[in-house]
Design an enzyme around this catalytic site. Structure first.
Site, PDB file in Angstrom:
ATOM      1  N   SER A 119       0.835  -1.211   0.000  1.00  0.00           N
ATOM      2  CA  SER A 119       0.000   0.000   0.000  1.00  0.00           C
ATOM      3  C   SER A 119       0.865   1.255   0.000  1.00  0.00           C
ATOM      4  CB  SER A 119      -0.880   0.023   1.248  1.00  0.00           C
ATOM      5  OG  SER A 119      -1.929  -0.884   1.125  1.00  0.00           O
ATOM      6  N   HIS A 132      -3.070   0.914  -4.750  1.00  0.00           N
ATOM      7  CA  HIS A 132      -2.627  -0.273  -5.498  1.00  0.00           C
ATOM      8  C   HIS A 132      -3.044  -0.052  -6.959  1.00  0.00           C
ATOM      9  CE1 HIS A 132      -1.603  -2.911  -2.009  1.00  0.00           C
ATOM     10  NE2 HIS A 132      -2.372  -2.015  -1.404  1.00  0.00           N
ATOM     11  N   HIS A 178      -5.799  -8.825  -2.075  1.00  0.00           N
ATOM     12  CA  HIS A 178      -5.987  -9.176  -0.662  1.00  0.00           C
ATOM     13  C   HIS A 178      -7.215 -10.063  -0.518  1.00  0.00           C
ATOM     14  CE1 HIS A 178      -4.137  -5.128  -0.860  1.00  0.00           C
ATOM     15  NE2 HIS A 178      -3.462  -5.479   0.225  1.00  0.00           N
ATOM     16  N   TYR A 190      -9.424  -9.761   1.721  1.00  0.00           N
ATOM     17  CA  TYR A 190     -10.590  -8.961   2.117  1.00  0.00           C
ATOM     18  C   TYR A 190     -11.280  -8.302   0.931  1.00  0.00           C
ATOM     19  CZ  TYR A 190      -7.439  -4.867   1.908  1.00  0.00           C
ATOM     20  OH  TYR A 190      -6.557  -3.897   1.492  1.00  0.00           O
ATOM     21  N   GLU A 191     -10.652  -8.365  -0.246  1.00  0.00           N
ATOM     22  CA  GLU A 191     -11.329  -7.857  -1.448  1.00  0.00           C
ATOM     23  C   GLU A 191     -12.375  -8.861  -1.931  1.00  0.00           C
ATOM     24  OE1 GLU A 191      -8.480  -5.609  -4.241  1.00  0.00           O
ATOM     25  OE2 GLU A 191      -7.122  -6.734  -2.941  1.00  0.00           O
ATOM     26  N   ALA A 242       2.650  -2.461   3.922  1.00  0.00           N
ATOM     27  CA  ALA A 242       2.426  -1.459   4.966  1.00  0.00           C
ATOM     28  C   ALA A 242       1.876  -2.203   6.180  1.00  0.00           C
ATOM     29  CB  ALA A 242       1.397  -0.446   4.477  1.00  0.00           C
ATOM     30  N   MET A 290      -2.389  -7.117   6.489  1.00  0.00           N
ATOM     31  CA  MET A 290      -3.472  -7.914   5.893  1.00  0.00           C
ATOM     32  C   MET A 290      -3.043  -8.564   4.579  1.00  0.00           C
ATOM     33  SD  MET A 290      -6.423  -5.026   6.404  1.00  0.00           S
ATOM     34  CE  MET A 290      -6.393  -3.897   7.814  1.00  0.00           C
ATOM     35  N   SER A 291      -1.746  -8.849   4.443  1.00  0.00           N
ATOM     36  CA  SER A 291      -1.275  -9.367   3.143  1.00  0.00           C
ATOM     37  C   SER A 291      -0.012 -10.198   3.300  1.00  0.00           C
ATOM     38  CB  SER A 291      -0.985  -8.184   2.207  1.00  0.00           C
ATOM     39  OG  SER A 291       0.199  -7.522   2.610  1.00  0.00           O
ATOM     40  N   ASN A 329       1.716   3.126  10.723  1.00  0.00           N
ATOM     41  CA  ASN A 329       0.915   3.676  11.836  1.00  0.00           C
ATOM     42  C   ASN A 329       1.193   2.819  13.059  1.00  0.00           C
ATOM     43  OD1 ASN A 329      -0.691   1.691  10.068  1.00  0.00           O
ATOM     44  ND2 ASN A 329      -1.781   1.604  12.024  1.00  0.00           N
ATOM     45  N   HIS A 368      -6.744   4.215   6.549  1.00  0.00           N
ATOM     46  CA  HIS A 368      -5.961   3.892   5.339  1.00  0.00           C
ATOM     47  C   HIS A 368      -5.249   5.119   4.786  1.00  0.00           C
ATOM     48  CE1 HIS A 368      -4.713   1.389   2.019  1.00  0.00           C
ATOM     49  NE2 HIS A 368      -5.333   2.135   1.125  1.00  0.00           N
TER      50      HIS A 368
HETATM   51  O1  LIG Z   1      -0.330  -5.106   2.961  1.00  0.00           O
HETATM   52  P1  LIG Z   1      -0.512  -3.947   2.071  1.00  0.00           P
HETATM   53  O2  LIG Z   1      -1.083  -4.304   0.763  1.00  0.00           O
HETATM   54  O3  LIG Z   1       0.782  -3.174   1.915  1.00  0.00           O
HETATM   55  O4  LIG Z   1      -1.561  -2.951   2.750  1.00  0.00           O
HETATM   56  C1  LIG Z   1      -1.815  -2.760   4.139  1.00  0.00           C
HETATM   57  O5  LIG Z   1      -2.476  -1.527   4.240  1.00  0.00           O
HETATM   58  C2  LIG Z   1      -3.902  -1.730   4.078  1.00  0.00           C
HETATM   59  C3  LIG Z   1      -4.619  -1.074   5.235  1.00  0.00           C
HETATM   60  O6  LIG Z   1      -4.386   0.297   5.257  1.00  0.00           O
HETATM   61  C4  LIG Z   1      -4.115  -3.234   4.092  1.00  0.00           C
HETATM   62  O7  LIG Z   1      -4.301  -3.707   2.785  1.00  0.00           O
HETATM   63  C5  LIG Z   1      -2.844  -3.735   4.680  1.00  0.00           C
HETATM   64  O8  LIG Z   1      -2.554  -5.075   4.341  1.00  0.00           O
HETATM   65  N1  LIG Z   2      -3.881  -5.126  10.151  1.00  0.00           N
HETATM   66  C1  LIG Z   2      -3.300  -3.964   9.912  1.00  0.00           C
HETATM   67  N2  LIG Z   2      -2.832  -3.706   8.707  1.00  0.00           N
HETATM   68  C2  LIG Z   2      -2.256  -2.528   8.496  1.00  0.00           C
HETATM   69  N3  LIG Z   2      -1.690  -2.022   7.403  1.00  0.00           N
HETATM   70  C3  LIG Z   2      -1.248  -0.789   7.683  1.00  0.00           C
HETATM   71  N4  LIG Z   2      -1.506  -0.503   8.955  1.00  0.00           N
HETATM   72  C4  LIG Z   2      -2.142  -1.568   9.473  1.00  0.00           C
HETATM   73  C5  LIG Z   2      -2.663  -1.852  10.775  1.00  0.00           C
HETATM   74  O1  LIG Z   2      -2.607  -1.067  11.699  1.00  0.00           O
HETATM   75  N5  LIG Z   2      -3.236  -3.074  10.929  1.00  0.00           N
END
Ligand SMILES: O=P(O)(O)O[C@H]1O[C@H](CO)[C@@H](O)[C@H]1O
Ligand SMILES: Nc1nc2[nH]cnc2c(=O)[nH]1
Length: 293
Positions: A41, A72, A94, A96-97, A124, A226-227, A250, A264
């Site tokens: 991200s 993305h 992802h 979650y999509e 991220a 989340m990835s 963050n 986000h």
């Molecule tokens: O893992 P990437 O795709 O970098 O993105 C991260 O940031 C997004 C949340 O802000 C979520 O998709 C999390 O997985």
């Molecule tokens: N799960 C999760 N994914 C993120 N991606 C970027 N920041 C975060 C976060 O705080 N939690």
């Protein structure tokens, strides 16, 4: 096949589908990648730094999914980085999509069948370790696959030996030689904000509750996201070495009276803030990695 098998969401990826996508791309590009990179991200700017670019929108590539997440771009970019031929996903998929976990990793299988001998995943993440600051980078030393522990794993389903074994060891998921190289390069570049730690994968799209963050920390995780983990699993099944780099975008909230909440936009903003450093870092890694044969 789409749907459920033994109660688990599953979609088996066909070897022939991967080969068809590979053929489509090979016929349209002159680059023969030895290195695959996935941009997290807000980190897609890296793909724009490739020399001699040849790019494809995901929507035009047979069997590819489309990116639905801001930050993305949804392009597969071929080119040269650090003197090597590379292929770069400018945006990932992802769970979650709404995509089955096996489907989100088809692109990884394609990049490896195109010739990639190493995968660099970037992402991220939210910082759990209180020593970590927003803007820190973390070399992934290991992961905790929470969805995997409850039956969401890209390797669930019927298996095809041409992709590799069904039972994949993951104790060496993140190659030590590459982790050491990344740390060496960070030192040379004066990046004193590079850490090494553990990434915990949760499916998203919700950011964590306070108690979940406390739980993750108790489990030994330093960041959460989340990835990446499904991508790493597939690469390891196919015998490809992995380097994971996580940007702490963050801080995870671990007190019940905090006023701030994760969002986000902050994730993307931190990505923009660190974009140039990340690009320099990954370019140097690309330059210095060596492949046998
Ligand atoms: O893992 P990437 O795709 O970098 O993105 C991260 O940031 C997004 C949340 O802000 C979520 O998709 C999390 O997985
Ligand atoms: N799960 C999760 N994914 C993120 N991606 C970027 N920041 C975060 C976060 O705080 N939690």
């Amino acid at each position: 096949m789409n749907g459920y098998k033994n109660g688990y969401p599953c979609q088996t990826i066909k070897y022939e589908d991967v080969q068809n996508t590979v053929k489509y791309l090979r016929n349209r590009t002159t680059i023969r990648p030895v290195l695959a990179i996935i941009c997290g991200s807000g980190l897609g700017g890296l793909a724009n730094t490739l020399e001699d670019q040849e790019a494809f929108a995901y929507k035009d590539i047979p069997n590819f999914l489309v990116s639905t997440v801001p930050g993305h771009a949804g392009r597969l970019v071929f080119g040269r980085l650090g003197g090597k031929e590379v292929v770069c996903m400018q945006g990932r998929f992802h769970c979650y999509e709404g995509y089955p976990v096996a489907r989100i990793t088809l692109s990884v299988r394609v990049m490896i069948e195109l010739g990639a001998k190493m995968l660099i995943v970037t992402n991220a993440s939210g910082g759990l370790n209180s020593d970590y600051k927003v803007g820190d980078l973390m070399v992934m030393k290991d992961h905790i696959n929470l969805p995997g522990l409850t039956g969401i794993n890209p390797l669930i389903g019927s298996t095809d030996d041409r992709f590799g074994p069904r039972f994949v060891p993951l104790s060496d998921a993140y190659n030590k030689k590459y982790r050491d190289l990344a740390k060496e390069i960070a030192q040379e570049l004066g990046m004193d904000y590079l850490k090494e730690g553990i990434y915990v994968f949760q499916s998203g799209p919700c950011f964590e509750t306070v108690t979940e963050c406390c739980l993750f920390r108790m489990l030994g995780a330093d960041v959460t996201g989340m990835s990446s983990v499904p991508e790493v699993i597939v690469a390891r099944q196919m015998g490809v070495d992995v380097l994971g780099i996580s940007l702490v975008t963050n801080k995870c909230i671990r007190t019940y009276d905090a006023v701030e909440v994760a969002n986000h936009e902050e994730v993307l903003e931190t990505g923009r803030m660190r974009a140039k450093d990340m690009e320099r870092f990954v370019a140097k890694i690309a330059e210095r990695v060596e492949f046998k044969g």
